[in-house]
Write an enzyme that holds these catalytic residues in place. Structure first.
Site, PDB file in Angstrom:
ATOM      1  N   ARG A  26       0.715  -1.322   0.096  1.00 25.47           N
ATOM      2  CA  ARG A  26       0.029   0.007   0.029  1.00 25.47           C
ATOM      3  C   ARG A  26       0.849   1.104  -0.080  1.00 25.47           C
ATOM      4  O   ARG A  26       1.578   1.327   0.975  1.00 25.47           O
ATOM      5  CB  ARG A  26      -0.961   0.042   1.331  1.00 25.47           C
ATOM      6  CG  ARG A  26      -1.863   1.464   1.262  1.00 25.47           C
ATOM      7  CD  ARG A  26      -2.803   1.062   2.482  1.00 25.47           C
ATOM      8  NE  ARG A  26      -4.180   0.483   1.869  1.00 25.47           N
ATOM      9  CZ  ARG A  26      -5.288   0.650   2.283  1.00 25.47           C
ATOM     10  NH1 ARG A  26      -5.746   1.365   3.051  1.00 25.47           N
ATOM     11  NH2 ARG A  26      -6.249  -0.132   1.699  1.00 25.47           N
ATOM     12  N   GLN A  56      -9.731  -3.786  -3.423  1.00 23.35           N
ATOM     13  CA  GLN A  56     -11.012  -3.342  -2.823  1.00 23.35           C
ATOM     14  C   GLN A  56     -12.195  -3.555  -3.915  1.00 23.35           C
ATOM     15  O   GLN A  56     -13.309  -4.216  -3.740  1.00 23.35           O
ATOM     16  CB  GLN A  56     -10.968  -1.756  -2.571  1.00 23.35           C
ATOM     17  CG  GLN A  56     -12.313  -1.186  -2.233  1.00 23.35           C
ATOM     18  CD  GLN A  56     -12.791  -1.791  -0.855  1.00 23.35           C
ATOM     19  OE1 GLN A  56     -12.182  -1.557   0.247  1.00 23.35           O
ATOM     20  NE2 GLN A  56     -14.113  -1.955  -0.884  1.00 23.35           N
ATOM     21  N   ASP A 139     -16.714   7.100  -2.546  1.00 28.48           N
ATOM     22  CA  ASP A 139     -15.486   7.111  -1.670  1.00 28.48           C
ATOM     23  C   ASP A 139     -15.276   8.321  -0.969  1.00 28.48           C
ATOM     24  O   ASP A 139     -15.909   9.364  -1.342  1.00 28.48           O
ATOM     25  CB  ASP A 139     -14.461   6.631  -2.651  1.00 28.48           C
ATOM     26  CG  ASP A 139     -13.050   6.620  -2.051  1.00 28.48           C
ATOM     27  OD1 ASP A 139     -12.890   6.443  -0.868  1.00 28.48           O
ATOM     28  OD2 ASP A 139     -12.052   6.594  -2.623  1.00 28.48           O
ATOM     29  N   CYS A 179     -16.110   2.094   0.053  1.00 29.19           N
ATOM     30  CA  CYS A 179     -15.046   1.232   0.372  1.00 29.19           C
ATOM     31  C   CYS A 179     -14.490   1.796   1.825  1.00 29.19           C
ATOM     32  O   CYS A 179     -13.652   0.799   2.191  1.00 29.19           O
ATOM     33  CB  CYS A 179     -13.981   1.569  -0.625  1.00 29.19           C
ATOM     34  SG  CYS A 179     -13.340   3.151  -0.875  1.00 29.19           S
ATOM     35  N   ARG A 207     -13.771  -7.781   2.207  1.00 28.88           N
ATOM     36  CA  ARG A 207     -12.300  -7.699   1.677  1.00 28.88           C
ATOM     37  C   ARG A 207     -11.507  -8.725   2.490  1.00 28.88           C
ATOM     38  O   ARG A 207     -10.547  -9.204   1.599  1.00 28.88           O
ATOM     39  CB  ARG A 207     -11.970  -6.305   2.847  1.00 28.88           C
ATOM     40  CG  ARG A 207     -12.393  -5.056   1.731  1.00 28.88           C
ATOM     41  CD  ARG A 207     -11.475  -4.770   0.834  1.00 28.88           C
ATOM     42  NE  ARG A 207     -10.485  -3.814   1.309  1.00 28.88           N
ATOM     43  CZ  ARG A 207      -9.420  -3.848   0.648  1.00 28.88           C
ATOM     44  NH1 ARG A 207      -9.147  -4.439  -0.144  1.00 28.88           N
ATOM     45  NH2 ARG A 207      -8.554  -2.902   1.127  1.00 28.88           N
TER      46      ARG A 207
HETATM   47  N1  NVA Z   1      -9.545   6.638  -2.175  1.00 29.81           N
HETATM   48  C1  NVA Z   1      -9.242   6.433  -1.062  1.00 29.81           C
HETATM   49  C2  NVA Z   1      -9.562   4.682  -0.507  1.00 29.81           C
HETATM   50  C3  NVA Z   1      -9.367   4.449   0.673  1.00 29.81           C
HETATM   51  C4  NVA Z   1      -9.540   3.060   0.994  1.00 29.81           C
HETATM   52  C5  NVA Z   1      -7.928   6.637  -0.749  1.00 29.81           C
HETATM   53  O1  NVA Z   1      -6.788   6.606  -1.434  1.00 29.81           O
HETATM   54  O2  NVA Z   1      -7.431   7.079   0.457  1.00 29.81           O
END
Ligand code: NVA
Length: 230
Positions: A26, A56, A139, A179, A207
């Site tokens: 991430r 996701q 989102d 999400c 998830r």
């Molecule tokens: N678009 C959001 C998704 C979070 C799961 C982000 O990148 O922070």
């Protein structure tokens, strides 16, 4: 990890590949993930970059299939920031035979390449995206890394809140997805998030299942030709 004190992404990929069976990342810049995938000798999984959030989207499609029994022919309307989530939903939705419509301000439009590849509809009108949709999706308005632009985003996105009036424009059996993390009163109203049409908590549970399935495919039964990222 030594990345923060200057070890290269390439060397990190080479070292981690000696330790583990898969690397789940991430991060912000998508290029970091691509560089890791280029040099790693184990599968590299995108757990979120600024450009894509495919894990996701996998759980989202699982939730839709559980609810409607199929994905083929479903219409998914995404309303809000044309961000990583919008990109991944357009790509995975198209792969699954779904119609994806994205409603967002022109200033926060999704990746043009992804739009072209997926054939998704992009509009500035949430009502157009929501019309006849099986699911409405939103989102956060301020994604990770966008904090400095928070005020500008909140004002551009104010007309894109997922509320009951928008839900009324979708099919009568439409569900609501998010999400998470949610900000009730901002991108989604509390009555919709916690209401009877919300499938957000099934989606959150999925998830776990979707990512276990992904690891099963990548690690327990490796398939050499699977894409490493994106
Ligand atoms: N678009 C959001 C998704 C979070 C799961 C982000 O990148 O922070």
């Amino acid at each position: 990890m030594q990345l923060s004190r200057g070890e290269s992404v390439r060397d990190t990929a080479l070292v981690l590949s000696r330790y583990v069976h898969a690397i789940a990342v991430r991060t912000g810049p998508h290029a970091v993930l691509e560089e890791l995938a280029e040099h790693a000798t184990v599968p590299v999984i995108n757990m979120l970059t600024a450009d894509h959030h495919p894990c996701q989207a996998l759980a989202d499609l699982q939730t839709l299939r559980e609810h409607f029994g199929t994905l083929e022919g479903l219409k998914l309307a995404y309303v809000g920031d044309g961000n990583n989530m919008a990109n991944s939903l357009m790509l995975l939705g198209a792969t699954a035979g779904m119609e994806v419509a994205v409603a967002c301000p022109a200033e926060l439009a999704p990746d043009a390449d992804v739009v072209a590849r997926s054939g998704a509809l992009v509009t500035q009108d949430p009502a157009v995206a929501a019309a006849g949709a099986h699911a409405l999706y939103t989102d956060v308005w301020v994604s990770m890394g966008d904090e400095e632009e928070a005020d500008r985003r909140r004002s551009l996105l104010a007309p894109y809140r997922l509320d009951q009036a928008l839900l009324d424009k979708a099919r009568p059996d439409a569900i609501v997805l998010h999400c998470l993390p949610a900000h009730p009163g901002e991108e989604i109203t509390a009555d919709v998030l916690y209401g009877p049409r919300s499938a957000v908590w099934d989606e959150a549970e999925n998830r776990l299942h979707a990512q276990k399935a992904l690891l099963e495919i990548l690690v327990a039964a490796p398939t050499p030709n699977l894409p490493a990222s994106g």
